[in-house]
Design a protein around this motif. Structure first.
Motif, PDB file in Angstrom:
ATOM      1  N   GLU A 199      22.183  -4.801  29.657  1.00 26.69           N
ATOM      2  CA  GLU A 199      20.755  -4.763  30.010  1.00 26.69           C
ATOM      3  C   GLU A 199      20.555  -5.030  31.497  1.00 26.69           C
ATOM      4  N   ALA A 200      21.340  -5.946  32.058  1.00 30.31           N
ATOM      5  CA  ALA A 200      21.226  -6.249  33.485  1.00 30.31           C
ATOM      6  C   ALA A 200      21.658  -5.057  34.329  1.00 30.31           C
ATOM      7  N   LEU A 201      22.749  -4.398  33.930  1.00 28.33           N
ATOM      8  CA  LEU A 201      23.225  -3.243  34.683  1.00 28.33           C
ATOM      9  C   LEU A 201      22.253  -2.071  34.572  1.00 28.33           C
ATOM     10  N   GLU A 202      21.661  -1.929  33.400  1.00 24.53           N
ATOM     11  CA  GLU A 202      20.667  -0.862  33.217  1.00 24.53           C
ATOM     12  C   GLU A 202      19.455  -1.114  34.117  1.00 24.53           C
ATOM     13  N   ALA A 203      19.043  -2.366  34.241  1.00 27.75           N
ATOM     14  CA  ALA A 203      17.913  -2.710  35.109  1.00 27.75           C
ATOM     15  C   ALA A 203      18.224  -2.428  36.574  1.00 27.75           C
ATOM     16  N   GLN A 204      19.522  -2.431  36.919  1.00 29.11           N
ATOM     17  CA  GLN A 204      19.951  -2.146  38.289  1.00 29.11           C
ATOM     18  C   GLN A 204      20.241  -0.658  38.499  1.00 29.11           C
ATOM     19  N   ASN A 205      19.923   0.163  37.480  1.00 28.15           N
ATOM     20  CA  ASN A 205      20.214   1.602  37.534  1.00 28.15           C
ATOM     21  C   ASN A 205      21.700   1.863  37.760  1.00 28.15           C
ATOM     22  N   GLY A 206      22.532   1.096  37.029  1.00 25.82           N
ATOM     23  CA  GLY A 206      23.978   1.275  37.124  1.00 25.82           C
ATOM     24  C   GLY A 206      24.439   2.569  36.487  1.00 25.82           C
ATOM     25  N   LYS A 207      25.725   2.830  36.603  1.00 24.60           N
ATOM     26  CA  LYS A 207      26.291   4.057  36.047  1.00 24.60           C
ATOM     27  C   LYS A 207      26.097   4.085  34.532  1.00 24.60           C
ATOM     28  N   PRO A 208      25.561   5.176  33.996  1.00 29.82           N
ATOM     29  CA  PRO A 208      25.376   5.256  32.537  1.00 29.82           C
ATOM     30  C   PRO A 208      26.665   5.038  31.762  1.00 29.82           C
ATOM     31  N   ALA A 209      27.793   5.531  32.280  1.00 33.98           N
ATOM     32  CA  ALA A 209      29.074   5.356  31.575  1.00 33.98           C
ATOM     33  C   ALA A 209      29.440   3.877  31.482  1.00 33.98           C
ATOM     34  N   TYR A 210      29.141   3.104  32.534  1.00 36.84           N
ATOM     35  CA  TYR A 210      29.453   1.680  32.528  1.00 36.84           C
ATOM     36  C   TYR A 210      28.535   0.932  31.560  1.00 36.84           C
ATOM     37  N   ILE A 211      27.256   1.314  31.546  1.00 42.59           N
ATOM     38  CA  ILE A 211      26.310   0.687  30.616  1.00 42.59           C
ATOM     39  C   ILE A 211      26.749   0.958  29.176  1.00 42.59           C
ATOM     40  N   SER A 212      27.146   2.200  28.909  1.00 40.89           N
ATOM     41  CA  SER A 212      27.617   2.567  27.569  1.00 40.89           C
ATOM     42  C   SER A 212      28.863   1.779  27.192  1.00 40.89           C
ATOM     43  N   ALA A 213      29.778   1.608  28.146  1.00 41.83           N
ATOM     44  CA  ALA A 213      31.019   0.856  27.878  1.00 41.83           C
ATOM     45  C   ALA A 213      30.695  -0.582  27.487  1.00 41.83           C
ATOM     46  N   LEU A 214      29.771  -1.204  28.194  1.00 42.66           N
ATOM     47  CA  LEU A 214      29.403  -2.582  27.877  1.00 42.66           C
ATOM     48  C   LEU A 214      28.763  -2.691  26.500  1.00 42.66           C
ATOM     49  N   ARG A 215      27.974  -1.690  26.125  1.00 37.06           N
ATOM     50  CA  ARG A 215      27.290  -1.744  24.834  1.00 37.06           C
ATOM     51  C   ARG A 215      28.267  -1.581  23.668  1.00 37.06           C
ATOM     52  N   GLN A 216      29.301  -0.786  23.848  1.00 35.17           N
ATOM     53  CA  GLN A 216      30.224  -0.545  22.739  1.00 35.17           C
ATOM     54  C   GLN A 216      31.445  -1.450  22.770  1.00 35.17           C
ATOM     55  N   ALA A 217      31.607  -2.223  23.836  1.00 35.42           N
ATOM     56  CA  ALA A 217      32.801  -3.059  23.977  1.00 35.42           C
ATOM     57  C   ALA A 217      32.858  -4.164  22.922  1.00 35.42           C
ATOM     58  N   THR A 218      34.070  -4.494  22.516  1.00 39.98           N
ATOM     59  CA  THR A 218      34.340  -5.656  21.670  1.00 39.98           C
ATOM     60  C   THR A 218      35.129  -6.662  22.497  1.00 39.98           C
ATOM     61  N   PRO A 219      35.222  -7.913  22.057  1.00 36.00           N
ATOM     62  CA  PRO A 219      36.005  -8.894  22.821  1.00 36.00           C
ATOM     63  C   PRO A 219      37.443  -8.461  23.106  1.00 36.00           C
ATOM     64  N   HIS A 220      38.025  -7.633  22.221  1.00 37.20           N
ATOM     65  CA  HIS A 220      39.414  -7.222  22.436  1.00 37.20           C
ATOM     66  C   HIS A 220      39.554  -6.344  23.676  1.00 37.20           C
ATOM     67  N   TRP A 221      38.434  -5.753  24.130  1.00 38.49           N
ATOM     68  CA  TRP A 221      38.481  -4.973  25.365  1.00 38.49           C
ATOM     69  C   TRP A 221      38.926  -5.840  26.543  1.00 38.49           C
ATOM     70  N   LEU A 222      38.616  -7.129  26.497  1.00 40.00           N
ATOM     71  CA  LEU A 222      39.014  -8.004  27.599  1.00 40.00           C
ATOM     72  C   LEU A 222      40.539  -8.138  27.664  1.00 40.00           C
ATOM     73  N   ARG A 223      41.181  -8.183  26.518  1.00 36.17           N
ATOM     74  CA  ARG A 223      42.648  -8.214  26.509  1.00 36.17           C
ATOM     75  C   ARG A 223      43.199  -6.907  27.069  1.00 36.17           C
ATOM     76  N   HIS A 224      42.641  -5.781  26.618  1.00 32.00           N
ATOM     77  CA  HIS A 224      43.067  -4.487  27.144  1.00 32.00           C
ATOM     78  C   HIS A 224      42.852  -4.411  28.654  1.00 32.00           C
ATOM     79  N   THR A 225      41.705  -4.917  29.112  1.00 34.67           N
ATOM     80  CA  THR A 225      41.387  -4.892  30.539  1.00 34.67           C
ATOM     81  C   THR A 225      42.382  -5.724  31.328  1.00 34.67           C
ATOM     82  N   SER A 226      42.692  -6.910  30.830  1.00 32.90           N
ATOM     83  CA  SER A 226      43.636  -7.794  31.508  1.00 32.90           C
ATOM     84  C   SER A 226      45.000  -7.134  31.660  1.00 32.90           C
ATOM     85  N   ILE A 227      45.523  -6.593  30.578  1.00 33.34           N
ATOM     86  CA  ILE A 227      46.864  -6.003  30.620  1.00 33.34           C
ATOM     87  C   ILE A 227      46.875  -4.764  31.506  1.00 33.34           C
TER      88      ILE A 227
END
Length: 373
Positions: free
Chosen positions: A288-316
């Motif tokens: 919601e914060a990124l959408e209010a900043q007119n961020g990239k739609p792909a990034y907003i979509s990624a945040l909405r569909q992300a699960t906590p396990h994405w953080l492990r994937h991101t780290s690795i």
């Protein structure tokens, strides 16, 4: 949504089961030492058993055509009022096994799990065949090892997310400040050490240990395997800050037996599910914060569909992109197989993309003299 129990007589049985439910329970018992694996395996097996019951079929009835019908069902569970609903406790009357139709990746994962179930049931003598073996495109859909990890945050998005998490809360009450500090520590922990959600929730202060001047995180992970992971300096800084929010000094003492991530009373540990919801809530707020900043739609979509396990994937993934060697990356990720770790390597794709830029429409290669025809 009860599952009907169907008796089956088989003289070649190698398990003590009288019906499909008991046979599946025997399979699930093999994963008692891996709570997260057990949870996901139970969910997929339960969906199959519920669907078979609804179709008045049993496990030994499943053939290639029934499996095809089940695949279509996973894509669009109908009737939706019977199968789909909001998150509820398992024994709540409004509980439903689906939040919606499964994505291609989720359907593939479901089939991978159920293929393993049927392999086991064949060996146990409960069913005579594994219908998954008949899939012509089985290698594409059921071999997760060939799938590259895509469910992670690109570095630009992660840097924005970390900056957003570090913004001071609007409310300056003691509770708001505490929740802010906790959220910040959770995301730092997840990104710097790549824990699974259950490992993070169960971490004790004594699990951070010093040896010869170096700090390590000692964790009992998937399959009850003990591992010791190097703790980077940024993690030590975040741990000090978090302990300050808890009213604790410095870094953990030797054998300090208390939970790391705590509830609002600053004493009790939080459960896996509570931690899951905290992280999901942060993703929603961030979107919601990124959408209010007119961020990239792909990034907003990624945040909405992300699960906590994405953080492990991101780290690795980010560790791999930073140049951490495959050997140490596999150790930190605690992967049993090296080819699992290679799924996080995107360096070849980047190199391939750079090389492909040499192929131009014109103007960069020496011009050959064109003779008239």
């Amino acid at each position: 949504m009860p599952v009907e129990q169907h008796n089956l007589v088989n003289t070649d049985l190698h398990i003590a089961a009288q019906n499909d439910i008991q046979a599946v329970a025997a399979w699930l018992a093999e994963y008692q030492d891996s709570p997260q694996t057990l949870k996901s395996y139970r969910r997929e097996a339960e969906r199959l058993l519920l669907w078979l019951s609804r179709e008045n079929k049993q496990l030994n009835h499943v053939d290639r055509e029934i499996l095809r019908q089940f695949e279509n069902f996973l894509m669009d569970p109908q009737p939706s009022e019977y199968w789909v609903g909001p998150t509820k406790p398992r024994h709540h009357p409004n509980w439903r096994p689906f939040r919606g139709g499964l994505s291609p990746a989720s359907r593939r994962q479901s089939l991978v799990i159920l293929q393993g179930l049927f392999d086991w049931l064949v060996e146990a003598g409960w069913v005579s065949r594994n219908p998954f073996k008949l899939m012509r495109d089985k290698s594409r859909r059921l071999n997760n090892q060939i799938q590259r990890i895509e469910r992670y945050f690109e570095r630009e998005l992660w840097e924005w997310l970390w900056q957003w998490i570090n913004q001071p809360p609007h409310e300056q009450s003691s509770r708001a400040l505490y929740e802010h500090a906790r959220r910040r520590f959770i995301f730092a922990f997840a990104y710097l050490l790549a824990p699974r959600i259950s490992e993070m929730a169960n971490t004790q202060m004594l699990d951070f240990q010093q040896s010869e001047g170096r700090w390590w995180w000692v964790v009992v992970g998937k399959g009850s395997k003990l591992a010791r992971i190097p703790v980077p300096d940024d993690m030590l800084t975040c741990l000090r800050q978090w302990r300050g929010a808890l009213g604790l000094p410095g870094l953990p003492e030797h054998q300090e037996q208390s939970p790391v991530i705590r509830a609002l009373d600053k004493q009790r540990r939080i459960s896996d599910n509570q931690l899951y919801r905290l992280i999901k809530g942060a993703f929603t707020d961030a979107a919601e914060a990124l959408e209010a900043q007119n961020g990239k739609p792909a990034y907003i979509s990624a945040l909405r569909q992300a699960t906590p396990h994405w953080l492990r994937h991101t780290s690795i993934t980010h560790q791999a992109q930073s140049g951490v060697s495959l050997r140490y990356l596999a150790e930190s990720a605690r992967h049993a197989r090296l080819d699992t770790t290679t799924r996080y390597l995107h360096s070849e794709e980047a190199e391939w993309h750079r090389e492909q830029q040499r192929h131009r429409l014109g103007g960069t290669a020496p011009k050959a003299r064109i003779e008239p025809l």
